[in-house]
Motif scaffolding. Structure first.
Motif, PDB file in Angstrom:
ATOM      1  N   ARG A  50     -11.044 -23.650  -2.203  1.00  0.00           N
ATOM      2  CA  ARG A  50     -11.310 -24.042  -0.800  1.00  0.00           C
ATOM      3  C   ARG A  50     -12.749 -24.307  -0.781  1.00  0.00           C
ATOM      4  NH1 ARG A  50      -9.722 -19.398   2.343  1.00  0.00           N
ATOM      5  NH2 ARG A  50     -11.540 -18.758   2.474  1.00  0.00           N
ATOM      6  N   LEU A 105       4.668 -20.999   1.885  1.00  0.00           N
ATOM      7  CA  LEU A 105       3.876 -19.591   2.165  1.00  0.00           C
ATOM      8  C   LEU A 105       4.775 -18.650   2.290  1.00  0.00           C
ATOM      9  CD1 LEU A 105       0.954 -19.769   4.492  1.00  0.00           C
ATOM     10  CD2 LEU A 105       1.254 -18.780   2.413  1.00  0.00           C
ATOM     11  N   HIS A 109       4.769 -15.220  -0.268  1.00  0.00           N
ATOM     12  CA  HIS A 109       4.518 -13.894   0.273  1.00  0.00           C
ATOM     13  C   HIS A 109       5.757 -12.841  -0.536  1.00  0.00           C
ATOM     14  CE1 HIS A 109       1.117 -13.796   2.817  1.00  0.00           C
ATOM     15  NE2 HIS A 109       1.484 -14.755   3.776  1.00  0.00           N
ATOM     16  N   TYR A 156      -5.779 -20.487  -0.357  1.00  0.00           N
ATOM     17  CA  TYR A 156      -5.932 -19.228   0.516  1.00  0.00           C
ATOM     18  C   TYR A 156      -6.726 -18.064  -0.075  1.00  0.00           C
ATOM     19  CZ  TYR A 156      -2.582 -21.481   3.497  1.00  0.00           C
ATOM     20  OH  TYR A 156      -1.987 -22.337   4.324  1.00  0.00           O
ATOM     21  N   PHE A 196      -5.881 -15.796  -1.531  1.00  0.00           N
ATOM     22  CA  PHE A 196      -5.325 -14.536  -1.124  1.00  0.00           C
ATOM     23  C   PHE A 196      -4.424 -13.984  -2.253  1.00  0.00           C
ATOM     24  CE2 PHE A 196      -3.307 -11.666   1.760  1.00  0.00           C
ATOM     25  CZ  PHE A 196      -1.917 -11.537   1.276  1.00  0.00           C
ATOM     26  N   PHE A 197      -3.840 -14.892  -3.018  1.00  0.00           N
ATOM     27  CA  PHE A 197      -2.897 -14.443  -4.039  1.00  0.00           C
ATOM     28  C   PHE A 197      -3.405 -14.653  -5.339  1.00  0.00           C
ATOM     29  CE2 PHE A 197       0.654 -15.112  -1.222  1.00  0.00           C
ATOM     30  CZ  PHE A 197       0.377 -15.840  -0.291  1.00  0.00           C
ATOM     31  N   LEU A 256      -8.463  -2.991   6.345  1.00  0.00           N
ATOM     32  CA  LEU A 256      -7.123  -3.193   6.426  1.00  0.00           C
ATOM     33  C   LEU A 256      -6.470  -3.017   4.934  1.00  0.00           C
ATOM     34  CD1 LEU A 256      -4.404  -4.574   7.502  1.00  0.00           C
ATOM     35  CD2 LEU A 256      -4.889  -6.580   6.469  1.00  0.00           C
ATOM     36  N   TYR A 296      -2.192 -13.036   8.487  1.00  0.00           N
ATOM     37  CA  TYR A 296      -1.626 -12.048   7.556  1.00  0.00           C
ATOM     38  C   TYR A 296      -2.075 -10.607   8.112  1.00  0.00           C
ATOM     39  CZ  TYR A 296      -0.510  -9.374   3.549  1.00  0.00           C
ATOM     40  OH  TYR A 296       0.108  -8.359   2.552  1.00  0.00           O
ATOM     41  N   GLY A 353       0.421 -16.227   8.043  1.00  0.00           N
ATOM     42  CA  GLY A 353      -0.698 -16.888   7.146  1.00  0.00           C
ATOM     43  C   GLY A 353      -1.161 -15.998   5.901  1.00  0.00           C
ATOM     44  N   ALA A 354      -2.028 -16.708   5.410  1.00  0.00           N
ATOM     45  CA  ALA A 354      -2.705 -15.889   4.410  1.00  0.00           C
ATOM     46  C   ALA A 354      -4.150 -15.736   4.161  1.00  0.00           C
ATOM     47  CB  ALA A 354      -2.056 -16.536   3.189  1.00  0.00           C
ATOM     48  N   ALA A 355      -4.563 -15.622   5.264  1.00  0.00           N
ATOM     49  CA  ALA A 355      -6.104 -15.297   5.449  1.00  0.00           C
ATOM     50  C   ALA A 355      -7.041 -16.579   5.042  1.00  0.00           C
ATOM     51  CB  ALA A 355      -6.510 -13.991   4.193  1.00  0.00           C
TER      52      ALA A 355
END
Lengths: 564, 170, 452
Positions: A182, B31, B35, B70, B72-73, B139, C127, C167-169
């Motif tokens: 990104r 998505l 997850h 993302y 994120f993964f 978190l 998320y 979502g995923a941040a």
């Protein structure tokens, strides 16, 4: 008629035309710089290089009201009354900012980058960019990343226009390319184990506006400013893509597609694109040879070769022998060919219309009943159509339609190669001219044996074949890049082209050879021959007059032409 | 005949398939599928991407494109049993959040994004977690931890029993 | 403390406020019943339009008006997306609503879907809100069981499905078309407009995207009427035909250097000073304020002298801020270095920039690198002019980018440097005495942190 104003100039559009700002500005002679827009792909308006000012001109009052913010020209439709301003300070400043932005993280690779000389980043920098670098600098060269067999990626040169990704999703439908990460970490990549591997892969290099995607075949082989670009037509299949042949000193370095909305749009397939290696194959037949009295092949001389060939063919018309010695009598009193002719010409689907016509004219001049035969048609696989409305044809030759039409018109019937081989089994054929131009195997041992009995065989071929040892005269054949004339594609569209390179020494261009043999004076004039063809053969009527770059559709007259 | 080893278990596949009728397109299940796999495996290895793509009738590159956007993964190896995001956005930074993250990193001997050697904890920086009413926040384990300071951060790490290069295991 | 009677936060202190039982006992879903049994969809839209409710997600676009952009005769389906991706730094009001009173939001969504003829409502939830996820899932199930969702709601021919999509941040998933792309399973690159989501949105069908708090307001407008709604807040300026007023109750988030960070409800139009004093207990630790963000970091910065700024849709604009945004106020006390503030902001936006368009992708990255260099003691005075040039040029407002993230990146930069220029120049001169006057490009620093 809708009217659009570009930098004060009024441009009229057709009622049905749907153009954007970039396209309409071109009509006004203004080139709006852009990276991500391409007429063949969806509009994303992400590069922001084409930003312009836009507004409306009131029909009655003529008053112009401009939108205060800039808009991308690529996503702004040109409608009646639309106003574009492409040269204001606001526009110039936005452009130079985008250009500066793209150069910030760009590697200093120009000296080692293939794209130099045809690079949008370079060109726009000179035309629209800042004079001085203002961002911090750390000179570096780009990382390189494998994409597949045909294409390589210089990762850091990429400007994220995403044309390549959109191509694989929208046109080839294979979706191998992706953007990863990104923001300023974004890069182009392929998924491990799923490389860029489709039959249209080379197009992404054309699309890349910078030197990020590189063509492995072309990489580091030639600087673009040394090459001359020639409009031409691909001979790889019956689609007949319009192309550019790019050469330097008669050496072809690459082929690129040429825009043609009627045929290939902006694309060409890999087989066509990389299918030029045979042109410079050292195995090509170049110097002509002829069989002497002893039956040996000796080198022939163009100074008298035409006459020798002509007289050999003429003697094939008579009863009895030839002056080639050692060959069997033609056996002409055996009932003869169904056509009652003694001579034949096998016309390759690689010949241009003009070449086929001239050779047929010459042979029929010697023997009005000569058989005109369609050379073997190479077929590989099946037709493949891609989501972007592009088809690679199984028929791997460029001019079957054109050659067939010449044969049918001049001889009244269309003889296939296999039918011809059956007919000559009675030994009645006295002489045959076989034009080749095939880059792969085109004749089997068995087929060659059937032809071997013919007393005079004039053979034009590119590479050695089972027939080579039986030829009376063996001449080099032309590749497509050396031909001049016209091809008719599967959709009955005729395209004309001039030769792009000269053939190797020893190879006489077909057009010139047949022109001379037919007794015409001076140099081969393809246009003159085409005019004659268009006049005398109904199928080609639409080809009278000058042929546009995109060719001409012969279909209008096809229904009226006399077939077979 | 040996079957090809797959990463997606039948359970995961059936969990993913439950999402199919929520959307008119399979691609929209991307998505949720990521997850599901992430919940089970604590990462989404490349082979899982291939299998998800097959299930959703997409090219692997299309799934990977989305996945990598993302950040994120994780893909190379599973993240820790617990994954903790410490917020670094303005409201938390104003109340010492970055110092708490630095403290945790140096105690554990890892950088944000990394996992402790014992596999218990992956520490990440987060962007505004929406816990500004009790900043600094974190978190972790499905809970928003409030009013974080070095003491409560240490208590959290003690509870988890994480060991690090700086601390020998008990 | 103000004596404003909470509307949106009325229930959150009740035990089990998130359950259907507690919600209904306070009159919940009466509005939905009224709508389904007695009103036409167009009537609901009219009511919301007349209330001049403006979206609470950041842009402040009139909600009812947005609904009227849907094509009337479209065969459907029409989709509704609830934007629960709340990620604007300083903002947490949606979190509180979803955790503590999810049915208020859900009822608002169902009523909105009735009005817009949507047949599926997707809640795009970030998320990082696991408790909201739990509460929403549970509330949705309760609704299906009670017949407020599913086929033939309350015996009418209105059917609606609702589900949560996590979502995923990624901050950009809060941009309405970024949300749509993400929901469709692609990278969240916002779309060019036109076409607008009302015409071609989710799965290329007509779509409405609304914020969580906006949906909650819809419920109250239906319960109590648009006249009631307009009795709260700030009326439209009669001399400004473009001003549609700032009506209704607003949730203000207050955080940073404040005694009592929290989410407070007040009529639109409260000033920043009033918010700090009457709700926040004043600046913490007895200190003085230096600056404050008026509505989430994208809106920019107010100086302490500007705290009389009314926090409605037009106030912050008069103080050179971008707007009300998410009404998330973050207070900076006198010890804060504005350089640090701006670095934090630039780091956030560069990390979150989706990367699609050049000015934002490169501009936010360039700005961060310059601020990194300034903080490392190698800043130059010309950096400030460059940062201003970047921030003045990027954004959907000048037209140079596809979405408003760039504007959000730009405003804190513009405000910080223009309103606190002396602090920047002092910092640069002090930390780089030998090089601050340089003008030619310097050797770039190595990339500092391994951001993903």
């Amino acid at each position: 008629m809708p009217t659009v104003t570009v930098d004060g100039q009024e441009i009229e559009l057709g009622d049905d035309e749907r153009l954007n700002g970039i396209q309409v500005a071109r009509r006004a002679g203004v080139e709006i710089p852009h990276y991500c827009w391409h007429a063949g792909l969806t509009v994303v308006a992400s590069c922001r290089m084409c930003l312009v000012e836009s507004g409306r001109k009131d029909r009655e009052s003529g008053e112009i009201s401009m939108i205060p913010k800039l808009v991308p020209a690529c996503q702004t439709p040109a409608a009646d009354g639309t106003v574009f301003v492409t040269n204001s300070e606001k526009v110039k400043s936005a452009r130079s900012m985008v250009e500066e932005d793209l150069l910030i993280r760009h590697p200093i690779d120009c000296p080692v980058c293939d794209k130099a000389g045809e690079c949008s980043l370079q060109d726009y920098h000179f035309q629209h960019g800042q004079g001085q670098r203002r961002a911090d600098i750390k000179p570096f060269t780009s990382r390189r990343r494998p994409m597949g067999d045909t294409v390589t990626l210089f990762v850091d040169r990429c400007v994220m226009c995403t044309r390549c990704v959109r191509f694989t999703r929208e046109i080839s439908g294979t979706s191998e390319l992706m953007v990863i990460n990104r923001g300023d970490h974004e890069e182009i990549d392929v998924f491990p184990g799923f490389p860029l591997d489709n039959k249209m892969s080379g197009n992404v290099v054309d699309l890349c506006p910078v030197g990020a995607l590189g063509d492995k075949d072309f990489l580091y082989s030639q600087r673009v400013w040394f090459m001359k670009q020639h409009d031409h037509v691909c001979a790889g299949c019956s689609t007949g893509c319009s192309i550019h042949v790019e050469e330097n000193h008669d050496h072809v370095y690459r082929l690129k597609p040429r825009e043609n909305p009627h045929i290939n749009h902006w694309w060409m397939c890999d087989e066509g694109r990389y299918g030029y290696k045979h042109i410079h194959d050292p195995g090509r037949v170049t110097q002509p040879t002829r069989r002497d009295e002893t039956g040996e092949m000796v080198s022939a001389d163009w100074s008298d070769l035409n006459q020798r060939i002509d007289s050999s063919l003429r003697s094939g018309l008579d009863n009895g022998g030839l002056d080639n010695g050692g060959l069997e009598n033609g056996g002409l009193d055996n009932g003869g060919l169904r056509d009652n002719g003694k001579l034949a010409a096998v016309l390759s689907p690689y010949l241009t219309v003009e070449e086929a016509y001239l050779l047929s004219d010459y042979i029929r001049g010697l023997d009005p009943d000569a058989a005109l035969v369609l050379g073997p048609i190479p077929i590989e696989g099946t037709d493949e159509t891609y989501p972007g409305n592009f088809t690679i044809r199984a028929e791997k030759c460029p001019n079957r339609n054109g050659v067939e039409a010449v044969i049918s018109a001049l001889s009244g019937r269309l003889l296939t190669f296999d039918e011809f081989l059956d007919q000559i089994s009675d030994g009645s054929c006295g002489g045959v001219w076989i034009t080749g131009g095939y880059k792969t195997d085109w004749i089997s041992d068995e087929q060659a044996m059937k032809l071997a009995k013919i007393p005079t065989i004039v053979l034009q071929e590119m590479f050695a074949s089972p027939l080579s040892d039986h030829a009376s005269y063996r001449l080099g054949a032309l590749t497509f890049a050396e031909r001049e004339g016209s091809y008719v594609n599967v959709g009955d569209r005729l395209q004309s082209f001039r030769w792009a390179i000269r053939p190797p020494a020893g190879v006489m261009p077909d057009g010139q050879l047949y022109w001379q043999l037919s007794g015409r004076a001076g140099m081969f004039q393809a246009a003159e021959v085409l005019a004659e063809v268009a006049d005398s053969i109904p199928y080609f009527h639409a080809a009278a007059g000058e042929i546009p770059d995109v060719g001409v559709d012969l279909k209008i007259t096809r229904l009226a032409s006399v077939e077979g | 005949m040996p079957t090809k080893a797959t990463v997606l278990t039948d359970e995961m596949i059936s969990e993913i398939e439950k999402y199919f009728n929520r959307y008119p397109s399979r691609q929209a299940v991307t998505l949720p599928a990521l997850h599901v796999v992430n919940e089970h495996l604590r990462h989404v290895p490349l082979q899982a991407v291939v299998e998800i793509a097959e299930l959703l009738e997409l090219a692997p590159a299309e799934v990977q494109d989305t996945l990598s956007f993302y950040g994120f993964f994780k893909q190379d190896k599973p993240h820790g049993e617990t994954r903790a995001w410490v917020c670094r956005s303005i409201s938390c930074a104003l109340r010492g959040g970055e110092e708490v993250l630095d403290h945790m990193c140096s105690r554990l001997g890892i950088q944000p994004g990394e996992t402790t050697a014992d596999g218990k904890l992956t520490l990440e920086f987060g962007e505004c977690l929406g816990g500004c009413d009790f900043a600094p926040c974190m978190l972790a384990g499905g809970d928003l931890h409030m009013d974080l300071d070095t003491a409560s951060a240490d208590a959290f790490l003690d509870d988890l029993g994480v060991t690090s290069e700086n601390q020998p295991p008990d | 403390m103000s004596d404003f009677e909470p509307v949106l936060l009325a229930n959150i202190d009740k035990p089990d406020s998130h359950t259907l039982r507690v919600y209904e006992s306070a009159g919940g879903y009466q509005g939905l019943k009224k709508v389904v049994k007695k009103m036409q969809p167009a009537d609901v839209t009219t009511e919301v339009k007349e209330s001049n409710l403006r979206g609470r997600g950041g842009a402040g676009f009139p909600t009812g008006l947005k609904w009227t952009f849907l094509p009337q005769d479209h065969p459907g389906p029409v989709y509704f997306c609830l934007n629960a991706d709340e990620s604007e730094p300083g903002t947490f009001n949606n979190r509180i609503l979803m955790e503590e009173d999810p049915h208020q939001v859900i009822e608002g969504v169902i009523i909105s879907c009735y009005a817009t003829r949507a047949t599926t409502a997707y809640i795009y939830l970030r998320y990082e809100y696991p408790k909201s996820y739990e509460r929403l899932e549970s509330a949705i199930k309760e609704c299906y069981d009670a017949g407020y969702l599913g086929k033939n709601i309350l015996g009418s021919d209105f059917s609606l499905d609702m589900c949560v999509h996590r979502g995923a941040a990624a901050y950009i998933c809060g941009e309405e078309t970024g949300l749509i792309e993400s929901l469709e399973g692609k990278r969240a690159w916002p779309r060019i407009k036109p076409p607008f989501p009302a015409i071609e949105g989710l799965f290329r069908k007509p779509t409405v995207v609304n914020n969580v708090e906006t949906a909650a307001c819809v419920k109250h407008i239906i319960d109590r009427g648009s006249d009631w709604f307009k009795s709260i807040g700030v009326a439209a300026d009669p001399d400004n035909p473009r001003d549609v007023g700032s009506y209704g109750p607003k949730l203000y988030c207050l955080s940073g250097h404040i005694e009592k960070p929290g989410c407070y409800e007040a009529p639109l139009g409260i000033t920043l000073q009033e918010l700090i004093d009457q709700y926040g207990g004043g600046v913490w630790k007895g200190r003085k304020a230096k600056a404050a963000i008026p509505g989430g970091i994208s809106m920019g910065l107010l100086t302490a002298e500007e705290f009389d700024c009314p926090l409605d849709f037009t106030g912050p604009g008069k103080y050179q801020c971008l707007g009300l945004g998410t009404a998330a106020v973050v207070v900076l006390d006198e010890t804060v270095s504005i350089v640090d503030f701006l670095h934090n902001s630039a780091r956030f936006f560069s990390h979150e920039s989706c990367g699609q368009c050049t000015p934002c992708r490169e501009g936010t990255s360039w700005a961060l690198k310059m601020l990194d260099r300034i903080k490392a003691g190698r800043g130059r005075l010309t950096d400030l002019d460059l940062l201003l040039e970047i921030s003045d040029s990027i954004g959907i407002m000048p037209g140079t980018t596809i979405c408003g993230l760039a504007d959000g990146a730009a405003w804190p930069m513009k405000n910080a440097i223009r309103k606190f220029r002396d602090e920047f120049t002092d910092y640069i001169k002090r930390t780089n005495p030998g090089g601050y006057a340089q003008t030619s490009p310097a050797q770039a620093m190595e990339i500092l942190s391994g951001a993903h």
